[in-house]
Scaffold this active site. Structure first.
Site, PDB file in Angstrom:
ATOM      1  N   LYS A 139     -14.124 -36.248  -2.237  1.00 25.78           N
ATOM      2  CA  LYS A 139     -14.074 -34.997  -2.517  1.00 25.78           C
ATOM      3  C   LYS A 139     -12.858 -33.895  -1.751  1.00 25.78           C
ATOM      4  O   LYS A 139     -12.019 -34.011  -2.559  1.00 25.78           O
ATOM      5  CB  LYS A 139     -15.188 -34.156  -1.955  1.00 25.78           C
ATOM      6  CG  LYS A 139     -15.108 -32.555  -2.392  1.00 25.78           C
ATOM      7  CD  LYS A 139     -16.683 -32.136  -1.246  1.00 25.78           C
ATOM      8  CE  LYS A 139     -15.782 -30.731   0.356  1.00 25.78           C
ATOM      9  NZ  LYS A 139     -16.769 -30.670   0.409  1.00 25.78           N
ATOM     10  N   ASP A 158     -18.658 -30.653  -4.950  1.00 28.38           N
ATOM     11  CA  ASP A 158     -19.504 -30.907  -3.546  1.00 28.38           C
ATOM     12  C   ASP A 158     -20.811 -30.402  -4.382  1.00 28.38           C
ATOM     13  O   ASP A 158     -21.355 -30.679  -5.041  1.00 28.38           O
ATOM     14  CB  ASP A 158     -18.266 -29.373  -3.159  1.00 28.38           C
ATOM     15  CG  ASP A 158     -19.250 -27.712  -4.109  1.00 28.38           C
ATOM     16  OD1 ASP A 158     -19.404 -28.605  -5.297  1.00 28.38           O
ATOM     17  OD2 ASP A 158     -19.080 -26.627  -3.999  1.00 28.38           O
TER      18      ASP A 158
END
Ligand code: SF4
Length: 233
Positions: A139, A158
């Site tokens: 991420k 996310d």
């Protein structure tokens, strides 16, 4: 003695016909882009290094809280070299309010030391290299590559992207890694960077976890989520 239950079986959630049809995906992308045309990363930063640190700090913490903390942190330790030389208690004190601060301080110090020792003090530009930095998973690496370097090698997943992708029936998976793989298959690569920013904004402003504002949602005609609060179809 067992008695037959009279409780009606819960209805399975309605499914959109062909939720992954290219025309539907394109309509979602177009609607999102129209709703959030100038979307930018909400984490304040002036360099790839600052963005890396801010993204590490944003785990389990709001971007607004991170933005309150980073000015003093970057003033005290402006470069990876300075951060690598900082003591853990010094870093911890400055990031305390972001939660999990001991772990985050260790990761930030470790990332700084790796950037200095392995990459000449510069944040690397490839996914495999970024993943060698402590505290950096896909991420964070996708955020840094996409936002700072404009390199799309994946999609930032996310909590909002994961939640909304499921609501919009773009995936049935529940882990960020698997959701990213699903999204990569169906979202054209030139949308990878903007798509996640737009979805994050949409998740914060409209498609709120507990009570989505479906009556105000640009995606409503395309959405068949079972927990919609308003529906025209
Ligand atoms: S219609 Fe409702 S559930 Fe569907 S994307 Fe919009 S806000 Fe979310």
């Amino acid at each position: 003695m067992k008695t037959a239950s009279t409780k009606p079986k819960p209805k399975p959630p309605a499914r959109t016909k062909k939720p992954l049809a290219p025309a539907r995906i394109q309509a979602i992308l177009t609607a999102l882009h129209a709703a959030y045309p100038n979307v930018v990363c909400a984490l304040h930063h002036t360099s790839a290094w600052e963005l890396t640190v801010a993204t590490i700090l944003s785990a389990q913490c709001t971007d607004a809280r991170v933005n309150l903390v980073t000015p003093a942190l970057f003033k005290a330790f402006p470069t990876p070299k300075a951060m690598a030389a900082a003591s853990l208690p010094e870093i911890e004190e400055l990031i305390r309010t972001t939660g999990f601060f001991r772990n985050k301080a260790k990761n930030i110090q470790g990332a700084a030391r790796t950037v200095v020792s392995d990459f000449g003090g510069e944040i690397p530009r490839t996914m495999p290299e970024l993943l060698t930095l402590p505290g950096v998973a896909r991420k964070t690496a996708n955020v840094v590559l996409g936002v700072w370097f404009h390199i799309a090698v994946g999609i930032v997943v996310d909590t909002h992207v994961l939640r909304l992708s499921r609501r919009l029936e773009l995936t049935r998976n529940t882990t960020p890694e698997k959701v990213e793989k699903d999204l990569i298959k169906i979202i054209p690569s030139d949308h990878w960077i903007d798509f996640s920013h737009e979805l994050i904004h949409h998740g914060r402003a409209i498609c709120i976890a507990r009570k989505p504002r479906c009556a105000d949602c640009t995606l409503e005609p395309l959405c068949n989520a079972p927990d919609k609060t308003f529906s025209t179809h």
